[in-house]
Scaffold this motif. Structure first.
Motif, mmCIF file in Angstrom:
data_model
loop_
_atom_site.group_PDB
_atom_site.id
_atom_site.type_symbol
_atom_site.label_atom_id
_atom_site.label_comp_id
_atom_site.label_asym_id
_atom_site.label_seq_id
_atom_site.Cartn_x
_atom_site.Cartn_y
_atom_site.Cartn_z
ATOM 1 N N ALA A 194 0.809 -1.206 0.000
ATOM 2 C CA ALA A 194 0.000 0.000 0.000
ATOM 3 C C ALA A 194 0.847 1.263 0.000
ATOM 4 O O ALA A 194 0.379 2.303 -0.423
ATOM 5 C CB ALA A 194 -0.917 0.002 1.214
ATOM 6 N N MET A 195 2.062 1.153 0.519
ATOM 7 C CA MET A 195 2.874 2.375 0.542
ATOM 8 C C MET A 195 3.266 2.778 -0.877
ATOM 9 O O MET A 195 3.457 1.943 -1.745
ATOM 10 C CB MET A 195 4.124 2.109 1.364
ATOM 11 C CG MET A 195 3.778 2.055 2.840
ATOM 12 S SD MET A 195 5.028 2.795 3.854
ATOM 13 C CE MET A 195 6.280 1.566 3.829
ATOM 14 N N ARG B 231 -6.106 2.395 12.972
ATOM 15 C CA ARG B 231 -6.352 3.811 12.709
ATOM 16 C C ARG B 231 -5.038 4.583 12.570
ATOM 17 O O ARG B 231 -4.832 5.351 11.634
ATOM 18 C CB ARG B 231 -7.183 4.437 13.834
ATOM 19 C CG ARG B 231 -7.621 5.877 13.547
ATOM 20 C CD ARG B 231 -8.194 6.576 14.758
ATOM 21 N NE ARG B 231 -7.171 6.818 15.781
ATOM 22 C CZ ARG B 231 -6.259 7.793 15.725
ATOM 23 N NH1 ARG B 231 -6.231 8.627 14.688
ATOM 24 N NH2 ARG B 231 -5.369 7.928 16.685
ATOM 25 N N ILE B 232 -4.105 4.307 13.498
ATOM 26 C CA ILE B 232 -2.813 5.005 13.448
ATOM 27 C C ILE B 232 -2.084 4.645 12.149
ATOM 28 O O ILE B 232 -1.500 5.496 11.487
ATOM 29 C CB ILE B 232 -1.971 4.646 14.693
ATOM 30 C CG1 ILE B 232 -2.646 5.241 15.933
ATOM 31 C CG2 ILE B 232 -0.542 5.140 14.547
ATOM 32 C CD1 ILE B 232 -2.062 4.773 17.245
ATOM 33 N N GLU B 233 -2.191 3.369 11.792
ATOM 34 C CA GLU B 233 -1.494 2.890 10.606
ATOM 35 C C GLU B 233 -1.983 3.588 9.328
ATOM 36 O O GLU B 233 -1.197 4.002 8.498
ATOM 37 C CB GLU B 233 -1.748 1.390 10.478
ATOM 38 C CG GLU B 233 -0.824 0.697 9.540
ATOM 39 C CD GLU B 233 -0.858 -0.809 9.774
ATOM 40 O OE1 GLU B 233 -1.876 -1.309 10.329
ATOM 41 O OE2 GLU B 233 0.103 -1.480 9.419
ATOM 42 N N PHE B 234 -3.295 3.747 9.220
ATOM 43 C CA PHE B 234 -3.840 4.313 7.991
ATOM 44 C C PHE B 234 -4.153 5.801 8.088
ATOM 45 O O PHE B 234 -3.917 6.543 7.157
ATOM 46 C CB PHE B 234 -5.111 3.550 7.569
ATOM 47 C CG PHE B 234 -4.789 2.196 7.038
ATOM 48 C CD1 PHE B 234 -4.509 2.019 5.678
ATOM 49 C CD2 PHE B 234 -4.720 1.111 7.882
ATOM 50 C CE1 PHE B 234 -4.187 0.765 5.180
ATOM 51 C CE2 PHE B 234 -4.401 -0.142 7.394
ATOM 52 C CZ PHE B 234 -4.121 -0.331 6.037
ATOM 53 N N ARG C 151 2.322 9.528 10.939
ATOM 54 C CA ARG C 151 3.022 8.590 10.054
ATOM 55 C C ARG C 151 2.072 7.762 9.184
ATOM 56 O O ARG C 151 2.490 6.865 8.511
ATOM 57 C CB ARG C 151 3.868 7.622 10.900
ATOM 58 C CG ARG C 151 5.244 8.127 11.232
ATOM 59 C CD ARG C 151 6.025 7.083 11.982
ATOM 60 N NE ARG C 151 5.563 6.963 13.359
ATOM 61 C CZ ARG C 151 5.085 5.849 13.886
ATOM 62 N NH1 ARG C 151 5.012 4.751 13.176
ATOM 63 N NH2 ARG C 151 4.666 5.822 15.138
ATOM 64 N N GLY C 152 0.773 8.030 9.254
ATOM 65 C CA GLY C 152 -0.205 7.181 8.570
ATOM 66 C C GLY C 152 0.019 7.132 7.051
ATOM 67 O O GLY C 152 0.566 8.050 6.467
ATOM 68 N N LYS D 56 1.165 13.983 1.116
ATOM 69 C CA LYS D 56 2.430 14.655 0.804
ATOM 70 C C LYS D 56 2.811 14.457 -0.657
ATOM 71 O O LYS D 56 3.335 15.364 -1.305
ATOM 72 C CB LYS D 56 3.541 14.101 1.705
ATOM 73 C CG LYS D 56 3.449 14.620 3.131
ATOM 74 C CD LYS D 56 4.605 14.068 3.954
ATOM 75 C CE LYS D 56 4.451 14.416 5.432
ATOM 76 N NZ LYS D 56 5.133 13.423 6.268
ATOM 77 N N ALA D 57 2.487 13.226 -1.175
ATOM 78 C CA ALA D 57 2.850 12.911 -2.558
ATOM 79 C C ALA D 57 2.149 13.811 -3.563
ATOM 80 O O ALA D 57 2.646 14.023 -4.664
ATOM 81 C CB ALA D 57 2.532 11.441 -2.840
#
Ligand code: DAH
Length: 365
Positions: A16-17, A55-58, A63-64, A71-72
């Motif tokens: 996903a990154m 939730r934090i991960e996505f 850092r989600g 940013k991209a």
């Protein structure tokens, strides 16, 4: 499943990154994968902790994954940004609502079955009340006398003139009755002015030897002020047997005072008058507040009166049908309300009758 495992799985399964140097048109398939990875990750969370990790991960704002895509956007050529921005907003909305949906579902089910529900936890209880200070004092006095062989006897609050006065040797129209002005109910009935009638009622029913305590409410036509109440508690004591003398009275009441107020308590007896006792005595204990030095509570005397007492008058025994040549005995009467005032240092007897929980909860047990 731990956060670490979940994170590894999502990264390897879905990639996903966003790669460092992605091509502008790669933004779309990557963000589509992010959405499906996030949605299934939220749906798979089966505890609040797991959901929070996802939730934090996505959606985490430091850092989600979603932040990476935000940013991209800045790295895209200006003409690609509008469409990519729309895709980004769509991803954000879908992920946020997938998270919220799962959060609500977990909150609903955890109430019934969630592993965090501890059914062994004691429930919070409201104060359901306690014993009134006067009741506490009566219970304590009864417990002390019970060890000395006394049992509890009760009598009616609506009494006849004969039991309340006549049987107790009050001569008709004697001034002693002025202190006992009361509420007359008609036809010779009145509200009893003291618990002493229980003496006669009990002696009529049970032959000596007898040792009883009779607690109860009594009534007088008194004003309701700091030291009087028109209805108040009294506690009567009576011991009748062959060969009982004033020594028994003094010894028993002194033992009581030392048990109730403390083993070094000093007591004294003063001569007094009651129609139903001869001789009669008031019993005082050393003032509990000043230790005998003299203060406003004991009016500077160092002593506090706690009860009236005396040897039962022969005519009371005879009124009850007891042979006064064979039997003798002693009696006492005290006010548990007054004793509660001494014990708890109360300045005003009305505190005991106001039913003010702010006061009662300080002494109630
Ligand atoms: N009945 C008395 C009163 O109400 C109190 C009392 C005094 C009771 C002396 C007694 C006693 O039994 O011996 O004032």
């Amino acid at each position: 499943m731990t956060n670490g495992l979940r994170r590894r799985r999502i990264i390897s399964d879905t990639s996903a990154m966003l790669p460092e140097n992605f091509q502008p048109d790669e933004y779309f398939p990557h963000i589509a994968r992010l959405i499906s990875a996030g949605v299934s990750s939220f749906a798979a969370a089966d505890s609040a902790d797991q959901l929070e990790a996802a939730r934090i991960e996505f959606l985490g704002d430091k850092r989600g994954y979603l932040l990476e895509f935000q940013k991209a956007l800045g790295k895209l050529p200006p003409e690609a940004r509008r469409e990519a921005g729309r895709a980004f907003n769509e991803a954000k909305t879908r992920l946020t609502s997938a998270f919220e949906e799962r959060r609500d579902a977990l909150a609903g089910s955890s109430r019934a079955t969630g592993p965090k529900l501890d059914l062994t936890m004691p429930a919070r209880e409201r104060w359901r009340g306690g014993k009134h200070p006067v009741t506490l004092v009566i219970d304590e006095i009864v417990a002390i006398f019970r060890e000395l062989g006394f049992t509890v006897a009760l009598g009616p609050e609506s009494e006849s003139e004969w039991y309340n006065f006549g049987s107790l040797n009050f001569p008709a129209d004697h001034p002693a009755m002025d202190l006992h002005d009361t509420f007359y109910l008609g036809e010779g009935a009145l509200l009893r002015t003291h618990t002493s009638p229980v003496q006669v009622r009990t002696l009529q029913k049970y032959p000596p030897p007898i040792r009883i305590l009779a607690p109860g409410t009594v009534f007088r036509r008194d004003p309701f002020d700091a030291s009087h109440a028109p209805a108040f508690a009294q506690l009567e004591g009576l011991a009748i047997d062959e060969g009982i003398s004033f020594v028994d009275l003094k010894a028993t009441l002194t033992t009581f005072a030392r048990r109730f107020f403390g083993s070094s308590t000093k007591t004294r007896f003063r001569p007094s008058y009651f129609p139903f006792t001869e001789p009669s005595a008031e019993m005082d204990v050393e003032c509990r507040l000043c230790g005998g030095v003299g203060c406003s509570a004991c009016k500077g005397t160092g002593w506090m009166e706690i009860m009236g007492s005396g040897m039962v008058h022969p005519s009371v025994l005879e009124a009850a049908g007891i042979d006064s040549e064979r039997y003798t005995g002693w009696a006492f009467g005290m006010g548990p309300g007054r004793i509660a005032m001494l014990r708890y240092g109360l300045p005003d007897i009305r505190l005991l009758y106001d039913s003010d929980v702010r006061f009662l909860s300080q002494v109630a047990e």
